[in-house]
Design an enzyme around this catalytic site. Structure first.
Site, short mmCIF file in Angstrom:
data_model
loop_
_atom_site.label_atom_id
_atom_site.label_comp_id
_atom_site.label_asym_id
_atom_site.label_seq_id
_atom_site.Cartn_x
_atom_site.Cartn_y
_atom_site.Cartn_z
N PHE A 120 -62.79 10.59 14.48
CA PHE A 120 -62.65 9.32 13.79
C PHE A 120 -61.92 8.34 14.69
CE2 PHE A 120 -60.92 6.46 10.47
CZ PHE A 120 -62.12 6.14 9.86
N ASP A 195 -57.41 17.63 12.78
CA ASP A 195 -57.51 16.66 11.68
C ASP A 195 -58.44 17.27 10.63
OD1 ASP A 195 -58.12 14.57 9.93
OD2 ASP A 195 -58.07 13.05 11.51
N TYR A 220 -57.08 11.59 -0.33
CA TYR A 220 -57.86 10.72 -1.21
C TYR A 220 -59.36 11.03 -1.17
CZ TYR A 220 -58.22 8.15 3.23
OH TYR A 220 -58.41 7.81 4.54
N LYS A 221 -59.78 11.92 -0.29
CA LYS A 221 -61.20 12.27 -0.22
C LYS A 221 -61.48 13.43 -1.17
CE LYS A 221 -61.44 10.81 4.65
NZ LYS A 221 -62.19 9.55 4.52
N ARG A 367 -74.82 8.30 4.42
CA ARG A 367 -73.96 9.48 4.29
C ARG A 367 -73.75 9.84 2.82
NH1 ARG A 367 -67.72 9.68 6.35
NH2 ARG A 367 -67.53 8.23 4.61
#
Length: 408
Positions: A120, A195, A220-221, A367
């Protein structure tokens, strides 16, 4: 066995919506508003500042960290919650670099932070910023080396101080072999930083088993902690009492309320605290973790593979114009499926307008994330039918769907 019908009932999901974007933001746990209201009205409202002691606010980052530890294969009391993922990346990489320097000799001479092009961008930005801070004039020769994902193993050389890798690629869902890469990193004297942004709550993780040095992630995912929910950091027990915090915040001090002028790092992972715990956000995250307490990660992974395989089969049969961007082998894929399309942004907006929520990642990725806690096989088939309608009938080809929003 995990009862996925029961977990689905624990979330607020708008009528008529098929939500396939939990890899970006999980839905609202039904218990979260009441939990937050209790903290606001009873704890904050009635206790005011005494809530830090009476309600135990200061201890919650550790308690929540231990609940997350179960989901990522971490030892108890070695996961701390707080701040943002970017801050935790910075802390982990800086601490890993410091460990190498502290060893002296050849270890201290290592100059490279190794990452890959599937990482990312924010992780890469934080590493770049750390290097600029440590080596502003370039005389130390520190380097962020970015290679193709499949080339990471071959680049774990004696030049590398830290391997900084995101286990699951945010665009394609490609999954690194954490155990193999960590073992090779160790064999070459490299500190491994992982990560877990697209791993925690999506795939089984065994940090203790593979002896990762550090790991970070967001909540939060897949963990459904809510927008802006706090991040977490894991520190291997071997490093916990010697890792140097680059961000020596007040709450990471060994005795914050002694108000000493100079910094002394706290014990273990406590030293990775920086700012004041986000009490309200922690309440929402705790409500989300109540749902996770009903699950087994092996069950979650098995159902995730089932959902992803079904989606790939249905979409490829219906939409030949879409190219699979994710690995076809489920063992090499996280809990998302991505397709390439030259007008992927517009196509995704048209799909969203018809009640199937996914997202777009530049330059051409459509996605879709699959969270078994609330996504069913029936919804997967229905989503494929809607995508087929959008693609076969070119419903995306209108000006309104081609105007880029700030968040894609």
């Amino acid at each position: 066995m995990t009862d996925f019908n029961a977990t689905k009932e624990m979330f607020h999901l708008p009528e008529g919506m098929i939500y396939l974007d939990g890899n970006s933001l999980g839905p609202l746990p039904k218990a979260a508003p009441a939990k937050m209201a209790e903290v606001m009205e009873k704890e904050w409202g009635d206790y005011l500042i005494t809530g830090w002691n009476k309600a135990g606010w200061m201890a919650r980052p550790t308690a929540i960290g231990n609940r997350i530890a179960r989901l990522i294969g971490a030892e108890e009391n070695h996961v701390m919650v707080g701040d943002t993922l970017s801050i935790k990346v910075y802390q982990a990489v800086a601490a890993a670099m410091s460990l190498q320097h502290a060893k002296g000799g050849a270890a201290a001479a290592r100059k490279v932070i190794l990452s890959d092009s599937g990482n990312f961008p924010s992780d890469l930005y934080m590493a770049e910023g750390l290097i600029k801070t440590l080596d502003r004039d370039g005389t130390l020769g520190l380097e962020l080396r970015v290679v193709a994902p499949e080339e990471v193993a071959d680049n774990l050389t004696d030049e590398v101080a830290v391997m900084m890798i995101t286990e699951v690629d945010y665009r394609t869902g490609r999954k690194h072999d954490m155990a193999a890469l960590t073992a090779k990193a160790h064999a070459n004297g490299i500190v491994a930083v992982w990560d877990l942004a697209h791993s925690a709550g999506a795939v089984p993780v065994d940090l203790a088993g593979c002896q990762a040095g550090f790991a970070v992630g967001c909540t939060y995912k897949y963990l459904n902690g809510g927008p802006g929910a706090p991040a977490f950091i894991y520190v291997n027990p071997a490093h916990a009492d010697v890792a140097e915090p680059a961000l020596s915040g007040w709450l990471g001090h060994d005795a914050p309320f002694a108000f000493e002028q100079n910094y002394r790092a706290g014990p273990g992972v406590e030293r990775m605290r920086v700012g004041t715990p986000p009490v309200l956000a922690n309440a929402a995250l705790a409500a989300a973790l109540d749902v996770w307490d009903m699950t087994d990660m092996q069950d979650v992974r098995a159902r995730s593979i089932e959902l992803c395989e079904l989606f790939i089969k249905e979409v490829e049969a219906r939409c030949p114009m879409l190219e699979l961007a994710s690995p076809r082998d489920a063992d090499q894929r996280g809990s998302q499926v991505s397709f390439r399309f030259h007008e992927g942004y517009a196509a995704m907006q048209a799909v969203i307008a018809r009640g199937v929520i996914g997202d777009f990642r530049a330059p051409d990725i459509m996605r879709f994330g699959f969270t078994p806690l609330y996504v069913t096989p029936e919804e997967v088939v229905k989503a494929a039918e809607i995508i087929e309608d959008v693609m076969v009938n070119a419903l995306w080809d209108t000006p309104e769907y081609k105007v880029r929003n700030r968040v894609t």
